[in-house]
Design a protein around this motif. Structure first.
Motif, mmCIF file in Angstrom:
data_model
loop_
_atom_site.group_PDB
_atom_site.id
_atom_site.type_symbol
_atom_site.label_atom_id
_atom_site.label_comp_id
_atom_site.label_asym_id
_atom_site.label_seq_id
_atom_site.Cartn_x
_atom_site.Cartn_y
_atom_site.Cartn_z
ATOM 1 N N THR A 103 7.581 -5.907 6.089
ATOM 2 C CA THR A 103 7.432 -5.536 4.498
ATOM 3 C C THR A 103 8.825 -5.365 3.922
ATOM 4 O O THR A 103 9.035 -5.197 2.740
ATOM 5 N N GLN A 104 9.416 -4.538 4.530
ATOM 6 C CA GLN A 104 10.669 -4.078 4.173
ATOM 7 C C GLN A 104 11.493 -5.212 3.768
ATOM 8 O O GLN A 104 12.512 -5.287 2.759
ATOM 9 N N LEU A 141 -4.701 -1.735 16.511
ATOM 10 C CA LEU A 141 -4.196 -1.291 14.943
ATOM 11 C C LEU A 141 -2.807 -1.063 14.979
ATOM 12 O O LEU A 141 -2.027 -1.616 14.114
ATOM 13 N N VAL A 160 0.960 -1.059 0.002
ATOM 14 C CA VAL A 160 -0.121 -0.030 0.097
ATOM 15 C C VAL A 160 1.016 1.291 -0.052
ATOM 16 O O VAL A 160 1.942 1.091 0.260
ATOM 17 N N VAL A 169 13.011 4.770 1.077
ATOM 18 C CA VAL A 169 12.856 5.068 2.634
ATOM 19 C C VAL A 169 11.869 4.164 3.104
ATOM 20 O O VAL A 169 11.160 3.632 2.247
ATOM 21 N N ARG A 172 10.412 -6.078 0.590
ATOM 22 C CA ARG A 172 10.608 -4.802 -0.478
ATOM 23 C C ARG A 172 11.996 -4.533 -0.768
ATOM 24 O O ARG A 172 12.383 -4.126 -1.858
ATOM 25 N N GLY A 212 -0.591 -4.265 15.740
ATOM 26 C CA GLY A 212 -0.296 -4.923 14.476
ATOM 27 C C GLY A 212 0.575 -4.161 13.539
ATOM 28 O O GLY A 212 1.519 -4.762 12.749
HETATM 29 FE FE1 HDD Z 1 0.412 1.564 7.049
HETATM 30 C C1 HDD Z 1 2.759 1.934 4.687
HETATM 31 C C2 HDD Z 1 0.042 4.828 7.449
HETATM 32 C C3 HDD Z 1 -2.053 0.971 9.036
HETATM 33 C C4 HDD Z 1 0.846 -1.786 7.077
HETATM 34 N N1 HDD Z 1 1.213 3.231 6.169
HETATM 35 C C5 HDD Z 1 2.374 2.861 5.268
HETATM 36 C C6 HDD Z 1 2.607 4.441 4.737
HETATM 37 C C7 HDD Z 1 1.786 5.134 5.575
HETATM 38 C C8 HDD Z 1 0.679 4.448 6.361
HETATM 39 C C9 HDD Z 1 1.790 6.625 5.646
HETATM 40 C C10 HDD Z 1 3.549 4.674 3.632
HETATM 41 C C11 HDD Z 1 4.967 4.893 4.318
HETATM 42 C C12 HDD Z 1 5.724 5.436 3.261
HETATM 43 O O1 HDD Z 1 5.735 6.283 2.767
HETATM 44 O O2 HDD Z 1 6.767 4.624 2.894
HETATM 45 N N2 HDD Z 1 -0.972 2.821 7.951
HETATM 46 C C13 HDD Z 1 -0.722 4.069 8.298
HETATM 47 C C14 HDD Z 1 -1.881 4.586 8.895
HETATM 48 C C15 HDD Z 1 -2.504 3.454 9.551
HETATM 49 C C16 HDD Z 1 -1.883 2.347 8.877
HETATM 50 C C17 HDD Z 1 -1.856 6.032 9.327
HETATM 51 C C18 HDD Z 1 -3.412 3.229 10.452
HETATM 52 C C19 HDD Z 1 -3.601 4.202 11.333
HETATM 53 N N3 HDD Z 1 -0.624 0.036 7.828
HETATM 54 C C20 HDD Z 1 -1.553 -0.133 8.769
HETATM 55 C C21 HDD Z 1 -1.905 -1.281 9.322
HETATM 56 C C22 HDD Z 1 -0.910 -2.289 8.556
HETATM 57 C C23 HDD Z 1 -0.280 -1.293 7.764
HETATM 58 C C24 HDD Z 1 -2.897 -1.726 10.188
HETATM 59 C C25 HDD Z 1 -0.889 -3.611 8.821
HETATM 60 C C26 HDD Z 1 -0.967 -4.466 9.764
HETATM 61 N N4 HDD Z 1 1.559 0.249 5.946
HETATM 62 C C27 HDD Z 1 1.786 -1.172 6.235
HETATM 63 C C28 HDD Z 1 2.758 -1.617 5.304
HETATM 64 C C29 HDD Z 1 3.386 -0.404 4.475
HETATM 65 C C30 HDD Z 1 2.578 0.593 5.096
HETATM 66 C C31 HDD Z 1 2.259 -2.829 4.478
HETATM 67 C C32 HDD Z 1 3.347 -0.784 3.127
HETATM 68 C C33 HDD Z 1 4.833 0.037 2.828
HETATM 69 C C34 HDD Z 1 5.451 -0.033 4.118
HETATM 70 O O3 HDD Z 1 4.785 -0.097 5.031
HETATM 71 O O4 HDD Z 1 6.575 0.468 4.125
HETATM 72 O O5 HDD Z 1 3.702 -2.444 6.211
#
Ligand code: HDD
Length: 709
Positions: free
Chosen positions: A365-366, A354, A74, A336, A369, A357
């Motif tokens: 994920t890193q 939330l 995402v 980054v 990735r 987790g």
């Molecule tokens: Fe997340 C990326 C923000 C819930 C798993 N998330 C990611 C990024 C942002 C957020 C800004 C991009 C970071 C970047 O620019 O590299 N995510 C949120 C916010 C959440 C949230 C504000 C709820 C309050 N996320 C969330 C949950 C999970 C994840 C509940 C899994 C259990 N998010 C991820 C990830 C990502 C990610 C899969 C994808 C790329 C990364 O982490 O580095 O791990």
């Protein structure tokens, strides 16, 4: 943009170790061998087959074959920038984190904004949440605040994140639609999960289609903890408030921008920084004493709830300024790696399920990735505080650890690296009494899914409420299965009956007469039904102005882009006068005509044409000026594209200034809302004076015009 202040930025200095310029240097292989011919492969004869021996060709092609890494699961599409965070108000009563206690201190940051659902190459203007992730490079280690431009989230427990993402991503059988939530699987999931409804109100609001990344708020979303020197904890919610104020586009405009310039936000951020218009956000905190944890009508651990600013005011403590573009997109913005678990002493988590987790997901994920547990060594991720521990080896290890010891305790290295005392900055997890059964469940205090959705809807102006209704009508009209549309309308009845009725009417589903029993499939198979039944209640706070964009307009003229539409022979004096006043207000005027080059005004001054009616579009500007002089205005309308330019600007409620004969122009234009009969400029909210136009610009849009369209 070279900013002289940046020479003292320790992170930028750190990155210099890895940057390379090619000025006046010969090309080499990856082994440093100078290359003599980069045009031709080595062949058996000049028409012969290529030879396996050609190590130069093999190296080049092999590297190319492996250039791509998996995009983020995402938030794949993003734009980043370097900057600094400067503290003006100490929070030392609440936290020992030096970034928040040392007034005047400038901490280097790298901030990445993103859309969530779309692929790396998708459009910037998708209706979507925007990621707002800030990496603070502090002397105590790297701290990441990984938030969004909305203060709440779709789900309450990380267990549901893969389901949510699967539902919103392109459907698995045919991989459509790209970067869009307007499809069956997303709304099917949402219609069965009432906990998502508060966030749905945000996602259907104008917050999901920002005019610029520089003009949106950011939020840490979860409740975090501050820990002070006495190890006392205070709950904290983080807010980023843009100095330029908030501004969004309208949905028709968003869709057109996606076609005309899908990099609209990326370019806007980049150009603003290059031009020295450094975007700024104030950092604000809402502080909640531990003893007040249960005083709210919602659970502080529930990420689908916000703390109304009217209940706990936001205190501004510092400012983030983004003042340097990355040198290389892949090396910095793509590589980054953020993680909500990158902490410094003085900041800690809460038990928000939330957040808990997320603490697992981001490192995990890193690994896929970026390919290795050594991703922290990539220059953009490298801490400015030297890293010393007994982690060793792994793919692409950069650090050369000296000595025979890679364990602790040890005697052969005098016990080094040693564990730091708390007083010397050693991180100590906040001690919290936990007493309970091991249970796979959700607290009953999480079951109110509607009250804050109501609060958000109630807090909007009529215009903004209508935009939410329009968005729901659009999105659900793309859902092919009628039962999903119907389920969704039923959920909406528990937020606002009028909204639910308007949406139902547009969707051809039965118009509800009273609030429906909320569907809640998001519960375990053997769940006690009573426990999971949604609580339908009114919010304690009925309305909060902080939640509306329109009620919070400010400082709105700076960096606005204005099109000056002319065929030449415009009134040169008017243009000069206008330009001067707009410059003073910080806005930017660009001359748009039928072709590039220069044009002459009626008094002979030459002006450079910045864009044409064919390589640009009204949706790429904030406002429009129709030049006066020699029938310039009405003559323009003989060009079909110019008519479209004016009509779109009008329909998107943007300021228009007519410096020629306004009534003749309006007559000739024949706007659909006028039904053939010309209306006066003022009835159409069109300005005829420069001063009036400046006022309109600072208001962004004439929303009253929506009544006419
Ligand atoms: Fe997340 C990326 C923000 C819930 C798993 N998330 C990611 C990024 C942002 C957020 C800004 C991009 C970071 C970047 O620019 O590299 N995510 C949120 C916010 C959440 C949230 C504000 C709820 C309050 N996320 C969330 C949950 C999970 C994840 C509940 C899994 C259990 N998010 C991820 C990830 C990502 C990610 C899969 C994808 C790329 C990364 O982490 O580095 O791990």
């Amino acid at each position: 943009m070279k900013n002289p202040k940046n020479q003292h930025n320790p992170k930028l200095k750190d990155l210099e170790k890895n940057t390379l310029k090619n000025d006046k240097e010969a090309m080499t292989t990856d082994q440093g061998l100078k290359i003599n011919d980069d045009q031709n492969s080595l062949k058996a004869g000049d028409r012969g087959s290529s030879l396996l021996e050609d190590f130069i060709l093999r190296e080049k092609i092999t590297h190319f074959d492996h250039e791509r890494i998996p995009e983020r699961i995402v938030h794949a599409r993003g734009s980043g920038a370097h900057g600094v965070f400067k503290l003006h108000t100490s929070l030392d009563k609440y936290t020992k984190a030096k970034i928040f206690t040392e007034v005047g201190k400038e901490t280097p940051v790298f901030t990445r904004f993103s859309t969530v659902a779309g692929s790396k190459g998708s459009t910037d203007l998708a209706r979507d949440v925007r990621g707002f992730a800030v990496k603070f490079y502090t002397e105590e280690g790297t701290y990441d605040l990984v938030g969004n431009n909305m203060p709440v989230f779709f789900i309450q427990d990380a267990m549901k994140f893969p389901d949510l993402v699967h539902a919103v991503k392109p459907e698995p059988h045919n991989e459509v639609p790209q970067a869009a939530s307007a499809h069956d699987t997303f709304w099917d999931f949402i219609s069965l999960m009432p906990e998502s409804l508060h966030m749905i109100m945000w996602a259907m609001s104008d917050r999901a289609i920002p005019r610029s990344l520089r003009m949106m708020e950011g939020f840490g979303v979860h409740t975090f903890r501050f820990i002070n020197d006495n190890n006392e904890s205070t709950f904290v919610k983080f807010h980023w408030k843009p100095k330029l104020g908030m501004h969004s586009v309208v949905w028709d405009e968003a869709q057109k921008i996606s076609g005309k310039d899908s990099d609209f936000h990326k370019k806007d951020l980049w150009n603003a920084i290059e031009e020295g218009d450094f975007p700024e956000w104030d950092l604000g905190v809402q502080l909640i004493p531990e003893e007040d944890e249960h005083k709210f009508d919602f659970d502080l651990l529930d990420a689908t709830k916000l703390v109304p600013e009217s209940e706990v005011p936001v205190q501004l403590v510092g400012t983030m300024t983004l003042n340097r573009n990355p040198s290389n997109f892949f090396a910095e913005t793509e590589q980054v790696a953020f993680h909500p678990g990158h902490l410094v002493p003085g900041i800690d988590f809460t038990n928000d399920p939330l957040l808990q987790g997320r603490l697992f997901s981001y490192t995990d994920t890193q690994l896929s990735r970026l390919g290795s547990p050594n991703f922290h060594e990539i220059p953009i991720n490298r801490s400015i505080n030297p890293v010393r521990n007994n982690q060793r080896d792994g793919h692409m290890r950069q650090q050369i650890n000296e000595g025979a010891s890679s364990y602790h305790p040890n005697s052969i290295a005098d016990g080094c690296p040693f564990q730091a005392m708390m007083k010397d900055g050693g991180f100590h997890s906040h001690e919290e009494r936990i007493d309970g059964h091991k249970v796979r469940t959700r607290s009953r205090s999480f079951m109110d899914h509607f009250s804050q959705a109501k609060l958000f809807f109630n807090s909007q102006t009529k215009t903004e409420q209508q935009h939410i209704i329009n968005a729901l009508q659009f999105e659900l009209s793309k859902v092919s299965r009628p039962h999903i549309r119907e389920n969704m309308v039923n959920q909406l009845t528990n937020i606002n009956m009028d909204m639910a009725k308007s949406v139902a009417q547009a969707l051809g589903v039965p118009v509800p007469k009273k609030p429906a029993e909320p569907l809640n499939e998001g519960k375990p198979a053997d769940a006690d039904k009573g426990h999971y039944t949604p609580i339908v209640k009114e919010p304690q706070t009925q309305s909060d102005d902080a939640l509306s964009i329109i009620k919070n307009l400010k400082n709105a003229t700076k960096t606005r882009k204005i099109a000056f539409l002319t065929l030449g022979k415009h009134d040169g004096k008017q243009l000069g006068d206008l330009n001067q006043k707009l410059k003073k207000a910080g806005a930017k005027l660009q001359v748009v005509s039928t072709g590039l080059g220069t044009l002459k005004s009626d008094s002979g001054e030459e002006v450079e044409i910045a864009a044409t009616l064919f390589n640009s579009d009204a949706v790429l500007f904030d406002a429009l000026v129709i030049a006066g002089g020699d029938k310039n205005g009405t003559a323009l309308l003989s060009k079909g594209k110019a008519k479209e330019f004016v009509t779109d600007t009008f329909n998107h409620c943007k300021p228009i200034l007519i410096l020629s004969d306004a009534s003749a122009f309006i007559d000739e234009l024949g706007l659909p809302c006028c039904k053939g009969a010309a209306k006066s400029a003022s009835e159409l909210f069109i300005d005829t004076s420069i001063d009036g136009f400046l006022k309109s610009l600072s208001k962004h849009r004439h929303w009253e015009r929506e009544e006419l369209i």
